[in-house]
Design an enzyme around this catalytic site. Sequence first.
Site: not given
Length: 492
Positions: A79, A154, A178
């Site tokens: 990420k 997210s 997330s």
Amino acid sequence: MTDLHRLSIRELSEGLSSATFSSRELTQHYLDRIAKLDNKVNAYVTVANEYALAQADAADAARQAGNAGSLTGIPLAHKDIFCTQGLKTSAGSKMLDNFIAPYNATVVEKTNAAGLVTLGKVNMDEFAMGSATENSYYGATKNPWNLNHVSGGSSGGSAAAVAADLAPFATGTDTGGSIRQPASFCGLTGLKPTYGRVSRFGIIAYASSLDQAGPMARSAEDCAYLMNVMAGHDAKDSTSVNKEVDNYVANLNATALKGLRIGIPKQYFNVAGLDAEVKARVEESLKKLQEMGAVLVEIDLNMTESYVPTYYLIAPAEASSNLSRYDGVRYGYRCENPADLMDLYKRSRSEGFGTEVQRRILIGTYALSAGYYDAYYVKAQKVRRLIQQDFLNAFENVDVIAAPSAPTTAYKLGADLSPVEIYLGDIYTLAVNLAGLPAINAPVGFDSNNLPVGLQLIGNYWSESQLLSVVHQYQQHTNFHTQRAAIAEEKA
């Protein structure tokens, strides 16, 4: 060699060990898939071709020299919130579009030390603020199951990369769901560990008392392999807990399902926005666990209505403090031709931050301001303690707690939802972060539009092994985690 992306982490490890294929061949296979397919999904912000192949060659050399671990040479995606030395680390924001990290996050250091190969950095909601990966400077990430729908957020780039077979597994972070919510939307397994289990050093901060990194993969077994690398104490992170780390892979069958008490919160299954198909799939998965020996116990979690308001006071307050460092002076975006220092601050921040980030900074600054601090922020922290106690009381009578991961399946890109409607979609995930508990998403079926549904299991502190074991055993008797979106079946 054309189907390497269909192999599990264990099968990839065995293939590398037996020299059926090399790390360079495996890495190139994924890079080719990314080059062909990612323009449809928009999972990657940065594809690190040369960086990845250099790591793959080093992994092959280590294996030839007899210095390889079980994961040496297997690719993964990070990420874009984990600082990665020499690569852009943007947090999905224009503010950090030009930021090349000068050091590695501890999680990146650990994956490098294990010989894992970094394919690149994947998309996310800006500064991890969002539930759809639509709040990204780099555009929305699309759901591999239906490219007209969101991937969740997210960590939507991490979820989409794995679901489209553009990475075997990925790192994510979870501040209010997330990891679990995008895993649910994309049909994956995703683990949010206990707060303090995985180092936060080098993760670009959103809300420091809530942020926690974890693995995202197709199966609990694949997640366990990555957790073995990620977990552990780190002196560089003052919130990291010095506690012995389990061997998560070795413990995959360690939890007996016979007699396992699964708490079913009455309040969670009566939420107004809970989709009927989601509820049905979750209840079917619980029936399956019951058939495997688990005992379903109805429980009360009386603080449920407090989750959303409490979280959306505490998280923005911490974000307001954390994001004050982006001032156009030291690093990151700087406006052009500022008239004076105040103009530099104002324009750098208003031009560098997106709408949702600005909204949360404003809410948080208000909650922390003189005259409102006690009325809002302090009160929210007191309610947070009551939420934690609510869970602790429940765990006196049950071993794990079951819930949907999200009240709906993935909604359409560009859906006309207000910020409050989006925030209410986090009802099932927020409390886990407020209490610091571990939780996991497991894919448990599909709705009538063939969009994945996720079951969330919440554990007591430090029970990651137990959660992975329960889901692993469930996955031995179901095949939802092995099903693939059409785009994942495409050849590079």
